[in-house]
Design a protein around this motif. Structure first.
Motif, PDB file in Angstrom:
ATOM      1  N   THR A 147       0.847  -1.202   0.000  1.00  0.00           N
ATOM      2  CA  THR A 147       0.000   0.000   0.000  1.00  0.00           C
ATOM      3  C   THR A 147       0.879   1.248   0.000  1.00  0.00           C
ATOM      4  N   GLN A 148       0.282   2.381  -0.346  1.00  0.00           N
ATOM      5  CA  GLN A 148       1.044   3.626  -0.403  1.00  0.00           C
ATOM      6  C   GLN A 148       1.279   4.231   0.974  1.00  0.00           C
ATOM      7  N   GLU A 149       0.399   3.904   1.910  1.00  0.00           N
ATOM      8  CA  GLU A 149       0.568   4.398   3.271  1.00  0.00           C
ATOM      9  C   GLU A 149       0.430   3.241   4.245  1.00  0.00           C
ATOM     10  N   CYS A 150       1.181   3.314   5.331  1.00  0.00           N
ATOM     11  CA  CYS A 150       1.130   2.261   6.340  1.00  0.00           C
ATOM     12  C   CYS A 150       1.422   2.866   7.705  1.00  0.00           C
ATOM     13  N   VAL A 151       0.519   2.628   8.642  1.00  0.00           N
ATOM     14  CA  VAL A 151       0.707   3.103  10.011  1.00  0.00           C
ATOM     15  C   VAL A 151       0.377   1.954  10.956  1.00  0.00           C
ATOM     16  N   LEU A 152       1.378   1.506  11.729  1.00  0.00           N
ATOM     17  CA  LEU A 152       1.185   0.465  12.723  1.00  0.00           C
ATOM     18  C   LEU A 152       1.485   1.056  14.094  1.00  0.00           C
ATOM     19  N   ASN A 153       0.463   1.091  14.951  1.00  0.00           N
ATOM     20  CA  ASN A 153       0.603   1.740  16.260  1.00  0.00           C
ATOM     21  C   ASN A 153       0.473   0.744  17.397  1.00  0.00           C
ATOM     22  N   LYS A 154       1.266   0.948  18.430  1.00  0.00           N
ATOM     23  CA  LYS A 154       1.106   0.267  19.724  1.00  0.00           C
ATOM     24  C   LYS A 154       1.124  -1.251  19.613  1.00  0.00           C
ATOM     25  N   PHE A 169       3.463  -9.070  -2.215  1.00  0.00           N
ATOM     26  CA  PHE A 169       3.351  -9.387  -3.635  1.00  0.00           C
ATOM     27  C   PHE A 169       3.753  -8.145  -4.410  1.00  0.00           C
ATOM     28  N   VAL A 170       4.772  -8.282  -5.246  1.00  0.00           N
ATOM     29  CA  VAL A 170       5.292  -7.134  -5.987  1.00  0.00           C
ATOM     30  C   VAL A 170       5.263  -7.452  -7.476  1.00  0.00           C
ATOM     31  N   PRO A 171       4.473  -6.701  -8.277  1.00  0.00           N
ATOM     32  CA  PRO A 171       4.491  -6.896  -9.734  1.00  0.00           C
ATOM     33  C   PRO A 171       5.871  -6.565 -10.300  1.00  0.00           C
ATOM     34  N   ASN A 172       6.024  -6.805 -11.575  1.00  0.00           N
ATOM     35  CA  ASN A 172       7.336  -6.608 -12.200  1.00  0.00           C
ATOM     36  C   ASN A 172       7.798  -5.158 -12.181  1.00  0.00           C
ATOM     37  N   GLU A 173       6.827  -4.212 -12.214  1.00  0.00           N
ATOM     38  CA  GLU A 173       7.237  -2.808 -12.245  1.00  0.00           C
ATOM     39  C   GLU A 173       7.817  -2.376 -10.905  1.00  0.00           C
ATOM     40  N   ASP A 174       8.667  -1.350 -10.939  1.00  0.00           N
ATOM     41  CA  ASP A 174       9.302  -0.861  -9.721  1.00  0.00           C
ATOM     42  C   ASP A 174       8.277  -0.198  -8.814  1.00  0.00           C
ATOM     43  N   LEU A 175       8.545  -0.245  -7.511  1.00  0.00           N
ATOM     44  CA  LEU A 175       7.677   0.404  -6.540  1.00  0.00           C
ATOM     45  C   LEU A 175       7.965   1.898  -6.501  1.00  0.00           C
ATOM     46  N   SER A 176       6.930   2.656  -6.170  1.00  0.00           N
ATOM     47  CA  SER A 176       7.102   4.098  -6.022  1.00  0.00           C
ATOM     48  C   SER A 176       7.810   4.391  -4.706  1.00  0.00           C
ATOM     49  N   ALA A 177       8.290   5.636  -4.577  1.00  0.00           N
ATOM     50  CA  ALA A 177       8.962   6.041  -3.339  1.00  0.00           C
ATOM     51  C   ALA A 177       8.024   5.915  -2.144  1.00  0.00           C
ATOM     52  N   PHE A 212       7.938   2.303  -1.043  1.00  0.00           N
ATOM     53  CA  PHE A 212       9.156   1.933  -0.315  1.00  0.00           C
ATOM     54  C   PHE A 212       9.075   2.428   1.131  1.00  0.00           C
ATOM     55  N   ARG A 213       8.575   3.645   1.315  1.00  0.00           N
ATOM     56  CA  ARG A 213       8.418   4.173   2.676  1.00  0.00           C
ATOM     57  C   ARG A 213       7.394   3.351   3.449  1.00  0.00           C
ATOM     58  N   SER A 214       6.353   2.888   2.755  1.00  0.00           N
ATOM     59  CA  SER A 214       5.320   2.083   3.392  1.00  0.00           C
ATOM     60  C   SER A 214       5.904   0.780   3.933  1.00  0.00           C
ATOM     61  N   VAL A 215       6.789   0.148   3.152  1.00  0.00           N
ATOM     62  CA  VAL A 215       7.445  -1.079   3.613  1.00  0.00           C
ATOM     63  C   VAL A 215       8.301  -0.797   4.849  1.00  0.00           C
ATOM     64  N   SER A 216       9.047   0.305   4.820  1.00  0.00           N
ATOM     65  CA  SER A 216       9.867   0.693   5.978  1.00  0.00           C
ATOM     66  C   SER A 216       9.006   0.920   7.208  1.00  0.00           C
ATOM     67  N   LYS A 262      16.595  -3.905  -3.654  1.00  0.00           N
ATOM     68  CA  LYS A 262      16.479  -2.992  -4.787  1.00  0.00           C
ATOM     69  C   LYS A 262      16.533  -1.528  -4.394  1.00  0.00           C
ATOM     70  N   ASN A 263      16.316  -1.241  -3.115  1.00  0.00           N
ATOM     71  CA  ASN A 263      16.284   0.161  -2.702  1.00  0.00           C
ATOM     72  C   ASN A 263      16.786   0.296  -1.272  1.00  0.00           C
ATOM     73  N   ASP A 264      17.856   1.065  -1.109  1.00  0.00           N
ATOM     74  CA  ASP A 264      18.425   1.226   0.231  1.00  0.00           C
ATOM     75  C   ASP A 264      17.592   2.161   1.098  1.00  0.00           C
ATOM     76  N   ARG A 265      16.511   2.764   0.517  1.00  0.00           N
ATOM     77  CA  ARG A 265      15.627   3.597   1.332  1.00  0.00           C
ATOM     78  C   ARG A 265      14.744   2.760   2.248  1.00  0.00           C
ATOM     79  N   VAL A 266      14.654   1.453   1.946  1.00  0.00           N
ATOM     80  CA  VAL A 266      13.909   0.565   2.829  1.00  0.00           C
ATOM     81  C   VAL A 266      14.853   0.130   3.946  1.00  0.00           C
ATOM     82  N   SER A 267      14.782   0.831   5.043  1.00  0.00           N
ATOM     83  CA  SER A 267      15.673   0.561   6.165  1.00  0.00           C
ATOM     84  C   SER A 267      14.894  -0.070   7.306  1.00  0.00           C
TER      85      SER A 267
END
Length: 526
Positions: free
Chosen positions: A313-320, A332-340, A343-347, A371-376
């Motif tokens: 998803t484009q946004e993700c908030v997990l609290n408490k 599940f990731v289609p062949n196309e690259d993920l948007s920025a 990537f933040r949502s995964v982080s 694929k992206n070092d922004r996923v920390s």
């Protein structure tokens, strides 16, 4: 009235028990509740046959409260009409054949369901459970459910295959006795009543499972599972809800939530103060053009979460999620690259589960991080057990090192190397590994200072699918060389062909010769 067992006891005081008395039926003297409990372990057909033994057993059968007809499964005991119809050639013939076969099975299933309905109708006692699976028409299904509700059924488990869509039986809404409801339609699905009616009924339910409801006319369920509706609901399962785009869960007593195959879901909001188990599998629309897709979870008592094969998803908030013990994460990731944003949502998701003690990361999760070092990953300070699935190609090394850095106190790691015929994995070479010029080995050595805490706590390593490839051997060599408290290294090899046995022995011989930081480190090949 004196029972036979009482008479036997009285007579036994004055006379020895004869052979005839020893062979006497003592099971019949057991209380009905005890016999019913024994019956619950038997197929319903065997239970029904006991009614022929005597009048006493006939009464026991007619008062048996747990009617599980799934052991006479009319859905699987006949040929699947859809599969059988595929043997035809032209589309027109396929549709015609499928329609005839479904109608045939529905007609046959209707007779079977009518027999069950008549059996229930003639009973004079309440029913605890009715479980039923068959090809049926809606009228037949409605009659069966109506008769069950009239007998104050507490658990209703129905799985059907119908000719056409059917409406959710509204008579269920009026049941104050019903505690468990499972309704599944294999084909083509069923329609829920208006939300206002759903919210007013089913307030006594503690377990609800709906599979294949049709929600195109009401795609948003944000106002159904709220604080006021379903006040007693503890377990909820929603599968393949066609047309459902928004879902909000706020049931105050909910402890177990499972969402599966809800492909059109865009927005998920969970706020459940007592939720302990959450499983979300194969959900969210990976190809949606919607500007915003989001997931929000607040569950302070959540202990186990399985988040597998879901679109990002484009946004993700997990609290408490402070009580989290075990987490399984995959995407599940289609062949196309993920948007920025994704990537933040995964982080954000990984940060939200950082309190867990046991973590499993599936292969797509490792690929996203590769694929992206922004996923920390933030520090998983409580993590003790770590399991990773990966193709383990060279580009995965940085992601694996990042995961290790985020697990400073982990004791056990399990790595499952997934075979891929298309992947190019450099083969291990004895002469190469005796030289410091190996790229893989130099990389891992460069990470030593960053993995200091990880290497000071690691005790057990398990690697499944271990081969002669450079990545596999270099990682084992690095862990043995720097693992200060390492105790066990289990290597489950994937070399199974007879010609591989010699290579396996060569690899084993050289690995056994690697230097070890821990004198207690034991290497086991399996």
């Amino acid at each position: 009235m004196e029972t036979r067992s009482a008479k036997r006891k009285k007579l036994s005081i004055n006379a020895p028990i004869t052979k005839e008395e020893e062979e006497e039926d003592r099971i019949s003297d057991l209380p009905d509740d005890v016999i019913h409990h024994i019956f619950s372990y038997l197929p319903i057909k065997s239970v029904a046959q006991t009614s022929l033994l005597s009048k006493r057993w006939n009464i026991i059968w007619r008062s048996f409260p747990d009617l599980d007809f799934t052991t006479v499964d009319a859905l699987t005991s006949t040929t699947n009409p859809a599969a059988a119809a595929l043997t035809t050639t032209t589309p027109a013939a396929l549709i015609s054949s499928l329609r005839r076969r479904v109608q045939h099975h529905v007609s046959k299933g209707a007779k079977y369901a009518d027999q069950i309905s008549t059996l229930i109708e003639k009973r004079h006692s309440d029913i605890r459970a009715v479980k039923f699976r068959a090809f049926v028409s809606f009228s037949t299904l409605n009659r069966l459910i109506r008769n069950s509700v009239k007998h104050n059924v507490q658990e209703l488990d129905v799985e059907v295959f119908t000719c056409d869509y059917f409406n959710f039986p509204r008579i269920v809404m009026n049941s104050a006795a019903l505690k468990t409801l499972r309704l599944k339609s294999w084909h083509p699905g069923f329609r829920l009543p208006p939300l206002e009616i759903m919210k007013e009924g089913l307030k006594s339910l503690s377990v609800l499972s709906l599979s294949r409801p049709i929600l195109h006319d009401s795609p948003s369920l944000i106002n159904l599972f709220t604080n006021s509706s379903f006040p007693s609901l503890k377990k909820l399962h929603l599968e393949a809800c066609f047309g459902m785009t928004h879902l909000k869960i706020e049931c105050p007593a909910l402890e177990d939530l499972c969402l599966e195959h809800n492909f059109q879901l865009h927005d998920l909001e969970i706020s459940a103060p007592k939720l302990e188990k959450l499983r979300v599998f194969s959900c969210f629309d990976a190809n949606s053009n919607s500007n915003v897709s989001r997931v929000t979870i607040e569950a302070p008592l959540l202990k186990n979460i399985v988040w597998s094969y879901n679109a990002v998803t484009q946004e993700c908030v997990l609290n408490k999620l402070t009580s989290l013990h075990e987490a399984v994460v995959g995407f599940f990731v289609p062949n196309e690259d993920l948007s920025a944003a994704k990537f933040r949502s995964v982080s954000n998701f990984l940060t939200g589960i950082s309190c867990c003690k046991s973590l499993t990361l599936e292969s797509q999760c490792i690929e996203i991080m590769s694929k992206n070092d922004r996923v920390s990953m933030c520090s998983f300070g409580k993590l003790k057990c770590l399991e990773l699935s990966t193709g383990f190609e060279k580009h995965n090394n940085s992601a694996l090192a990042g995961v290790f850095r985020s697990a400073p106190t982990v004791n056990t790691i399990t790595i499952k190397i997934l075979g891929d015929d298309k992947a190019e994995r450099r083969q291990w070479n004895k002469d190469l590994w005796q030289s410091p010029s190996s790229g893989e080995e130099r990389y891992w050595e460069s990470q030593t200072q960053y993995l200091n805490s990880f290497l000071r706590h690691l005790k057990v390593v398990r690697i499944f699918g271990f081969t002669e490839c450079a990545n596999d051997v270099s990682l084992v060599k690095f862990l043995l060389k720097h693992g200060k408290v390492l105790q066990q290294v289990f290597l489950f090899t994937s070399l199974s062909k007879p010609r591989d046995s010699l290579l396996r022995e060569k690899i084993k011989s050289h690995i056994m010769g690697f230097s070890r930081a821990s004198s207690n480190a034991n290497i086991v090949f399996q």
